[in-house]
Scaffold this active site. Structure first.
Site, PDB file in Angstrom:
ATOM      1  N   ARG A  23      53.311  24.697  -1.411  1.00  0.00           N
ATOM      2  CA  ARG A  23      52.976  24.381  -2.803  1.00  0.00           C
ATOM      3  C   ARG A  23      52.854  25.699  -3.549  1.00  0.00           C
ATOM      4  O   ARG A  23      51.908  26.457  -3.356  1.00  0.00           O
ATOM      5  CB  ARG A  23      51.646  23.613  -2.853  1.00  0.00           C
ATOM      6  CG  ARG A  23      51.224  23.179  -4.257  1.00  0.00           C
ATOM      7  CD  ARG A  23      52.016  21.985  -4.729  1.00  0.00           C
ATOM      8  NE  ARG A  23      51.347  21.310  -5.842  1.00  0.00           N
ATOM      9  CZ  ARG A  23      51.814  21.258  -7.080  1.00  0.00           C
ATOM     10  NH1 ARG A  23      52.964  21.863  -7.368  1.00  0.00           N
ATOM     11  NH2 ARG A  23      51.167  20.610  -8.017  1.00  0.00           N
ATOM     12  N   GLU A  25      52.166  26.846  -6.569  1.00  0.00           N
ATOM     13  CA  GLU A  25      51.034  27.213  -7.410  1.00  0.00           C
ATOM     14  C   GLU A  25      49.805  27.611  -6.600  1.00  0.00           C
ATOM     15  O   GLU A  25      48.969  28.371  -7.071  1.00  0.00           O
ATOM     16  CB  GLU A  25      50.660  26.051  -8.338  1.00  0.00           C
ATOM     17  CG  GLU A  25      51.673  25.757  -9.435  1.00  0.00           C
ATOM     18  CD  GLU A  25      52.821  24.882  -8.954  1.00  0.00           C
ATOM     19  OE1 GLU A  25      52.947  24.679  -7.733  1.00  0.00           O
ATOM     20  OE2 GLU A  25      53.585  24.406  -9.805  1.00  0.00           O
ATOM     21  N   GLU A  89      61.024  17.793   0.285  1.00  0.00           N
ATOM     22  CA  GLU A  89      61.341  18.841   1.269  1.00  0.00           C
ATOM     23  C   GLU A  89      60.879  18.407   2.654  1.00  0.00           C
ATOM     24  O   GLU A  89      61.609  18.555   3.648  1.00  0.00           O
ATOM     25  CB  GLU A  89      60.635  20.151   0.902  1.00  0.00           C
ATOM     26  CG  GLU A  89      61.297  20.946  -0.189  1.00  0.00           C
ATOM     27  CD  GLU A  89      60.586  22.269  -0.415  1.00  0.00           C
ATOM     28  OE1 GLU A  89      61.067  23.048  -1.251  1.00  0.00           O
ATOM     29  OE2 GLU A  89      59.545  22.519   0.228  1.00  0.00           O
TER      30      GLU A  89
END
Length: 263
Positions: A23, A25, A89
């Site tokens: 992830r 961020e 993904e």
């Protein structure tokens, strides 16, 4: 020397061994950056997606990067499941894992493995949103199943307060390197075992029927075993193409060193 490749809609990624799903961020500038750097230091080429402009579906370049990797590291963080991109993904990675053509290493960073497996806590909140906002309920169910499957792989729990992040990253890197090394030479190990067995049989045959032809056959097999072992060592050393080119040039000049012994 940086050896990671990054995603781009207009370029083909460099040859890589490891795909890192994360992830962005949350961990791009922290844990994932540290892990990627540690992998690079042991000459493992990684694929790290640095494209922050994301649409609804992952691009074909990213799918290809997943398919070409020998191993995928999945960094499950607190808000990993918020991202449809990350979940897609994950589904692609697991598809490759089921064919036994890719090694999967889950890493649980700031999240309990059981929360990932059972979609509790922040993962429950993420899926509540997905259930509300997504019209494709089949895809949401596929994401849930993928999280259960991935969490059941043997992986790394980074929530141990007795270890520093540096120590954890180093242990993961060592584990990834060992797994890649085994995968990279497994075909050669099988060939070497068969050729060594053949050499033993040829040696027995030669001593029962001593002829020049039998000796040549035995020596040829022994030489092949040496060549395979050399190739095995080269793979484990992770030599660069220019170094391999240099070795090939030297081998061309030293052919006499590899002639069978005279009788």
């Amino acid at each position: 020397m940086a050896r990671s490749s990054s995603s781009s809609s207009n370029t083909t990624p460099q040859k890589h061994e490891v795909f890192i799903s994360f992830r962005s961020e949350e961990t791009r500038k922290t844990f994932t950056s540290h892990l990627n750097g540690a992998l690079e230091r042991v000459d493992i080429i990684t694929y790290v997606d640095k494209n922050l402009e994301r649409g609804d579906e992952i691009p074909t370049t990213l799918v290809r990067a997943i398919e070409e990797a020998k191993l995928s590291v999945i960094v499950f963080s607190k808000n990993y499941a918020d991202s449809k991109w990350c979940l897609d993904e994950l589904v692609k990675i697991l598809e490759r894992g089921r064919t036994k053509r890719q090694i999967i290493v889950p890493v649980f960073y700031g999240v309990d493995p059981s929360d990932v497996r059972n979609q509790r806590g922040s993962y429950a909140e993420a899926f509540a949103k997905h259930e509300t906002n997504s019209e494709d309920k089949t895809k949401v169910r596929e994401w849930r199943n993928a999280l259960v499957e991935a969490a059941n792989y043997s992986g790394w729990d980074c929530n141990d307060v007795n270890r520093t992040e540096f120590e954890i990253v180093e242990e993961i890197t060592k584990d990834v390197l060992e797994k890649l090394d085994r995968a990279n030479v497994s075909d050669l190990d099988r060939q070497i075992a068969k050729m060594e067995q053949l050499a033993r049989l040829q040696d027995q045959f030669y001593h029962s029927i001593i002829t020049v032809e039998n000796l040549k056959n035995r020596n040829a097999t022994i030489q092949r075993v040496r060549e395979l072992k050399m190739e095995r060592s080269i793979r484990l050393l992770r030599l660069t193409p220019d170094m391999l080119s240099y070795m090939n040039q030297n081998n061309d000049n030293d052919d006499d060193d590899y002639l069978f012994p005279s009788f």
